[in-house]
Design a protein around this motif. Structure first.
Motif, PDB file in Angstrom:
ATOM      1  N   ILE A 224       0.999  -1.045   0.356  1.00  0.00           N
ATOM      2  CA  ILE A 224      -0.061   0.141  -0.335  1.00  0.00           C
ATOM      3  C   ILE A 224       1.070   1.350   0.431  1.00  0.00           C
ATOM      4  CG2 ILE A 224      -2.304   1.408   1.719  1.00  0.00           C
ATOM      5  CD1 ILE A 224      -2.197  -1.158   2.515  1.00  0.00           C
TER       6      ILE A 224
ATOM      7  N   SER B  93       1.189   7.324   0.842  1.00  0.00           N
ATOM      8  CA  SER B  93       0.406   8.410   0.464  1.00  0.00           C
ATOM      9  C   SER B  93      -0.994   7.958   0.827  1.00  0.00           C
ATOM     10  CB  SER B  93       0.598   8.655  -0.755  1.00  0.00           C
ATOM     11  OG  SER B  93      -0.537   8.139  -1.459  1.00  0.00           O
ATOM     12  N   TYR B  94      -0.989   6.683   0.736  1.00  0.00           N
ATOM     13  CA  TYR B  94      -2.516   6.155   1.148  1.00  0.00           C
ATOM     14  C   TYR B  94      -3.033   6.746   2.818  1.00  0.00           C
ATOM     15  CZ  TYR B  94      -3.808   4.391  -2.704  1.00  0.00           C
ATOM     16  OH  TYR B  94      -3.863   3.710  -4.312  1.00  0.00           O
TER      17      TYR B  94
END
Length: 110
Positions: free
Chosen positions: A10, A13-14
């Motif tokens: 992942i 930035s998420y």
């Protein structure tokens, strides 16, 4: 697939966007709500947003080093103590004055 590999897939930035959204919601609630318990909950939301960022940065910058997780646990401990003291103060004010609205609590004003 273990948890470390799943987190690695992942993008960072998420996590930062999630942390920013949670912090924004907490800040919005803390500044605009007048219910003392809701303000405490919003402060906790902001602290948890910071924890998400700490753990995410630690995972991406120093993989294998647990400094970010330890710091997040330290923040959770401080937040639990802050909540306990805050709830004790709110409960005492409600018990004495029967009001929970922060705009109506003016015990420390001149």
């Amino acid at each position: 697939m273990n948890a470390v590999a799943a987190v690695g897939m992942i993008p960072l930035s998420y996590f930062l966007i999630l942390g920013a959204l949670l912090f924004g919601l907490g800040l919005y609630g803390a500044l605009l709500r007048t219910n003392a318990v809701r303000v405490l909950m919003c402060i906790e939301l902001m602290l948890n947003a910071v924890n998400i960022n700490l753990v995410a940065f630690n995972q991406y910058l120093n993989r294998g080093y647990v400094g970010g997780q330890i710091f997040a646990i330290f923040i959770m401990t401080v937040a639990a103590a802050e909540t306990a003291v805050g709830l004790a103060i709110v409960l005492e004010v409600v018990r004495r004055r029967n009001v929970i609205d922060l705009d109506k609590i003016n015990l420390l004003k001149w």
